[in-house]
Motif scaffolding. Structure first.
Motif: not given
Length: 248
Positions: A138-142, A245-247
């Motif tokens: 999930d690149y939006s987290r970085f 980790h749930l998502d």
């Protein structure tokens, strides 16, 4: 990992079964381990799971892990397995796909090169291999810099099989055989770069974790301070109390 519809209570129940089974095998064979990271914090601060945590973290030396990887598949409960599925970290997981959202990470202590250029190159190689092995990021987290690095290492890893990358990761991790400096060679980026020493984990004590007795380091305060800071007994703000980790 695929997103599965399990509640945190269901995940905790499954994780507790995994933990009991792991401890049972370890005790039968005299294999040393201790709780680590969020699970260690949960044992000290909550006497069990951090309410919003969604995995179990175990620390084990390379020597003890080599023993465990032989005996656990033969003696574990039939519900569980030791797997490297989609990661460089060995995990205990349920064989039931509906419970795949609950797993126990086994973080391995390996020797690390002496401080200096060799150590920096060492960490760089492991970071690159981790990036090559990551899937479904999930690149939006970085931030922008890390997004570029993750994308680049992902592309670098495409020509190589998962088995080759996992074998290469373990080869690099186990190259140094001696020394007083250790690290969790299969930890994520930040965890990997913490340098530990044998005396921090040599002595252990038993504490309650939910309804099972588990081992933690006698020097747990030193370990938790390094991992979470000196105020580790104070829970974070409510908006930060989320499962990791749930998502995914």
């Amino acid at each position: 990992m695929p997103k599965l519809e399990l509640t945190l209570d269901e995940i905790h129940a499954e994780l507790l079964e995994q933990l009991k089974d792991l401890i049972d095998v370890c005790e039968r064979h005299g294999i040393e381990y201790n709780l680590m990271c969020g699970t260690l914090l949960g044992a000290v601060r909550h006497k069990g799971f951090i309410p919003w945590d969604d995995d179990v973290d175990i620390l084990i030396t390379r020597e003890e892990f080599e023993r465990l990887r032989v005996v656990y598949p033969k003696e574990c409960d039939a519900r569980f397995e030791l797997t490297y599925l989609n990661t460089w970290t060995p995990r205990i997981m349920s064989r039931d796909p509906q419970k795949a959202a609950a797993w126990t990470d086994l973080f391995i202590l390996d020797h690390v090169p002496a401080p200096g250029l060799k150590r920096k190159i060492w960490f760089l190689r492991l970071h690159l291999l981790q990036g090559m092995m990551k899937k479904n990021v999930d690149y939006s987290r970085f931030g922008l810099k890390n997004r570029i690095l993750l994308r680049a290492t992902h592309l670098m890893g495409l020509p190589f099989s998962d088995a080759w990358k996992a074998k290469r990761y373990e080869k690099v991790s186990t190259r140094v055989k001696t020394g007083n400096d250790l690290h969790m060679s299969n930890g994520a980026f930040e965890l990997m770069t913490h340098v530990w020493h044998p005396e921090q984990f040599a002595q252990k004590r038993t504490v309650p974790f939910e309804d099972v007795d588990c081992l933690i380091p006698v020097k747990y305060d030193e370990v938790l301070t390094i991992l979470f800071g000196p105020d580790y007994m104070t829970p974070p703000p409510e908006n930060e109390r989320v499962a990791k980790h749930l998502d995914l």
